[in-house]
Design an enzyme around this catalytic site. Structure first.
Site, PDB file in Angstrom:
ATOM      1  N   ASP A 100       5.882  -8.242 -22.472  1.00 41.05           N
ATOM      2  CA  ASP A 100       6.610  -7.061 -21.981  1.00 41.05           C
ATOM      3  C   ASP A 100       5.794  -5.765 -22.071  1.00 41.05           C
ATOM      4  O   ASP A 100       6.237  -4.730 -21.578  1.00 41.05           O
ATOM      5  CB  ASP A 100       7.868  -6.809 -22.839  1.00 41.05           C
ATOM      6  N   LYS A 119      14.106  -0.819 -23.166  1.00 38.00           N
ATOM      7  CA  LYS A 119      14.382  -1.336 -21.811  1.00 38.00           C
ATOM      8  C   LYS A 119      15.623  -2.214 -21.859  1.00 38.00           C
ATOM      9  O   LYS A 119      16.002  -2.738 -22.915  1.00 38.00           O
ATOM     10  CB  LYS A 119      13.197  -2.140 -21.257  1.00 38.00           C
TER      11      LYS A 119
HETATM   12  O1  C5P Z   1       4.751 -12.499 -25.166  1.00 40.11           O
HETATM   13  P1  C5P Z   1       5.609 -12.395 -26.362  1.00 40.11           P
HETATM   14  O2  C5P Z   1       4.814 -12.207 -27.639  1.00 40.11           O
HETATM   15  O3  C5P Z   1       6.696 -11.386 -26.252  1.00 40.11           O
HETATM   16  O4  C5P Z   1       6.340 -13.797 -26.490  1.00 40.11           O
HETATM   17  C1  C5P Z   1       6.971 -14.229 -27.665  1.00 40.11           C
HETATM   18  C2  C5P Z   1       7.358 -15.674 -27.513  1.00 40.11           C
HETATM   19  O5  C5P Z   1       8.439 -15.814 -26.585  1.00 40.11           O
HETATM   20  C3  C5P Z   1       6.279 -16.579 -26.970  1.00 40.11           C
HETATM   21  O6  C5P Z   1       5.440 -17.061 -27.992  1.00 40.11           O
HETATM   22  C4  C5P Z   1       7.077 -17.678 -26.325  1.00 40.11           C
HETATM   23  O7  C5P Z   1       7.542 -18.591 -27.306  1.00 40.11           O
HETATM   24  C5  C5P Z   1       8.293 -16.960 -25.784  1.00 40.11           C
HETATM   25  N1  C5P Z   1       8.124 -16.563 -24.373  1.00 40.11           N
HETATM   26  C6  C5P Z   1       8.199 -17.542 -23.391  1.00 40.11           C
HETATM   27  N2  C5P Z   1       8.051 -17.173 -22.076  1.00 40.11           N
HETATM   28  C7  C5P Z   1       7.862 -15.893 -21.736  1.00 40.11           C
HETATM   29  C8  C5P Z   1       7.804 -14.878 -22.735  1.00 40.11           C
HETATM   30  C9  C5P Z   1       7.946 -15.262 -24.043  1.00 40.11           C
HETATM   31  O8  C5P Z   1       8.383 -18.735 -23.675  1.00 40.11           O
HETATM   32  N3  C5P Z   1       7.749 -15.566 -20.449  1.00 40.11           N
END
Ligand code: C5P
Length: 317
Positions: free
Chosen positions: A156, A22
Site C-alpha cells: 500500500d 485510507k
Molecule cells: O505488502 P504488505 O506488507 O502490506 O503485505 C502483508 C501481507 O499481506 C503479505 O505478506 C501477504 O501475506 C498479504 N498480502 C497478500 N496479497 C496482497 C497484499 C498483502 O497476500 N496483495
C-alpha cells in the site's frame, strides 16, 4: 493539500508532514500469485485522519524515532516510546542506503490512525518518511524513483506517495489515479481488536474459488463505480462498494456481523470493511449525517454484545 511538508523555523531545523489514512471503497481479489501475494483490484481514497511525522535535522546523531499515541479514550495524552522496527525507520534507512548517505536525525511520530484497522497507517507513515527525508536530505528523488522504494516497503505504500484517490492493482503497488472524486463523508468504527493482514489473506485463500470471469467483471464494476462517483450518483455508486476480504475477516472477527447490523440502522449509502480490517465503514449522505450517526454509535454502550471501541466521522481529502 493532503501532504503538507513545511519547515517550522520556531523550533529550529524541524520538518513536519501529515500522513493520511485510507479507506478502500472497493476491493476485489482476482487470484493467488506464485510469490504468496494476492492479485488485487481496489479503489482507495485518502481520508482526513492523520498521523503526524516530524523530523529534526541532527547530522551528527544516528537515526532515532520516538512514537506517541493519542489513545481514543484519552484524547490528548501522549504516550511516548521508542520504536526500532517501525516502518518509518525502515523507510528512512532504505532511502539513505539507496542514496548512499548516512541516515541521521530524530523522527517523532504521533499516531492517530487506528492500527490493524485496514486504514493504512503504517504504510502512510512509510510514504510520509520517504517524502520528508527526500526533502530534508535534499536528495531530489522523483516520485517515480520513490515509488520503487515504496513498493519494497509494502503493497500500500506507493498509493500514499500518489497523494490522491487511486485504483491499485497487482499486489496493490500499481497505482492509477482515479481522477477527481467528490468529497465523501464516512463513519468509521474500529473494534478494540485489530486484524492481521496476512491472517485475513490466508483465511481467504482457504475459501478462495478461482473464477476466470472475475477479472473482467471486476474491471467493469469498478469503472462503473468510479464513473458514478464522479457524477455524484452516490446511491448507485454505493451499491457497487464491496470488499472481497470481508467474509474471510468475519470468520476471524465475529463482531463484524454486529457492526453490520448496527450500521444498517444509520441510513448509510453503503457499508463495508476497509482493507483487511478490522475497521468498518459507513458512507453517509453529508458531513452532518456522518456526525449524527457517529454520535449515535458512540452512545451505544458495550455490554450488549457489541464492542465498537472507537467511532469517528471523517471525509475524503
Ligand atoms: O505488502 P504488505 O506488507 O502490506 O503485505 C502483508 C501481507 O499481506 C503479505 O505478506 C501477504 O501475506 C498479504 N498480502 C497478500 N496479497 C496482497 C497484499 C498483502 O497476500 N496483495
Amino acid at each position: 493539500m493532503p501532504f503538507p511538508i513545511k519547515t517550522d523555523r520556531t523550533v529550529g531545523d524541524a520538518w513536519k508532514i501529515l500522513a493520511p489514512a485510507k479507506l478502500n471503497l472497493y476491493l476485489e481479489v482476482l487470484g493467488r500469485r506464485a510469490d504468496g501475494f494476492h492479485e488485487l483490484e481496489t479503489l482507495m481514497v485518502p481520508v482526513r485522519i492523520y498521523d503526524q511525522l516530524s523530523y529534526h535535522v541532527a547530522p551528527n546523531e544516528p537515526l532515532s524515532l520516538r512514537v506517541g499515541t493519542f489513545t481514543p479514550d484519552d484524547q490528548g495524552k501522549l504516550l511516548a516510546g521508542d520504536a526500532h522496527d517501525n516502518l518509518v525507520v525502515r523507510a528512512a534507512k532504505l532511502l539513505a542506503e539507496s542514496a548512499g548517505v548516512t541516515p541521521t536525525g530524530q523522527f517523532q511520530l504521533i499516531k492517530r490512525i487506528p492500527v490493524q484497522a485496514g486504514m493504512g497507517g503504517g504504510s502512510s507513515d512509510a510514504a510520509a518518511t520517504l517524502l520528508l527525508a527526500n526533502e530534508a536530505w535534499q536528495l531530489g528523488y522523483t516520485t517515480q524513483r520513490l515509488m520503487t522504494l515504496a513498493a519494497q516497503l509494502g503493497s500500500d505504500v506507493p498509493f500514499f506517495l500518489g497523494q490522491r484517490s487511486g485504483i491499485c492493482r497487482g499486489r496493490g503497488e500499481l497505482v492509477e489515479p482515479a481522477g477527481h472524486l467528490p468529497r465523501l463523508h464516512f463513519i468509521v468504527a474500529k473494534p478494540p481488536i485489530g486484524l492481521s493482514t496476512p491472517e485475513v489473506f490466508s483465511q481467504l485463500s482457504s475459501q478462495f474459488v478461482p473464477d476466470d470471469q472475475r477479472a473482467e467483471a471486476s474491471k467493469v464494476k469498478l469503472a462503473a463505480l468510479v464513473a458514478l462517483l464522479r457524477k455524484g450518483a452516490l446511491t448507485e455508486a454505493g451499491r457497487r462498494m464491496t470488499n472481497r476480504l470481508e467474509s474471510a475477516a468475519s470468520t476471524l472477527a465475529p463482531w463484524l456481523r454486529s457492526l453490520r447490523e448496527l450500521f444498517s440502522k444509520t441510513d448509510c449509502v453503503a457499508q463495508f470493511m476497509t482493507g483487511s480490517g478490522s475497521a468498518y465503514v459507513g458512507v453517509m449522505r453529508s458531513a452532518r449525517h456522518a456526525r449524527r450517526a457517529a454520535g449515535w454509535l458512540r452512545s451505544l454502550k458495550p455490554g450488549e454484545g457489541i464492542s465498537v471501541g472507537h467511532v469517528f466521522a471523517t471525509s475524503s481529502c
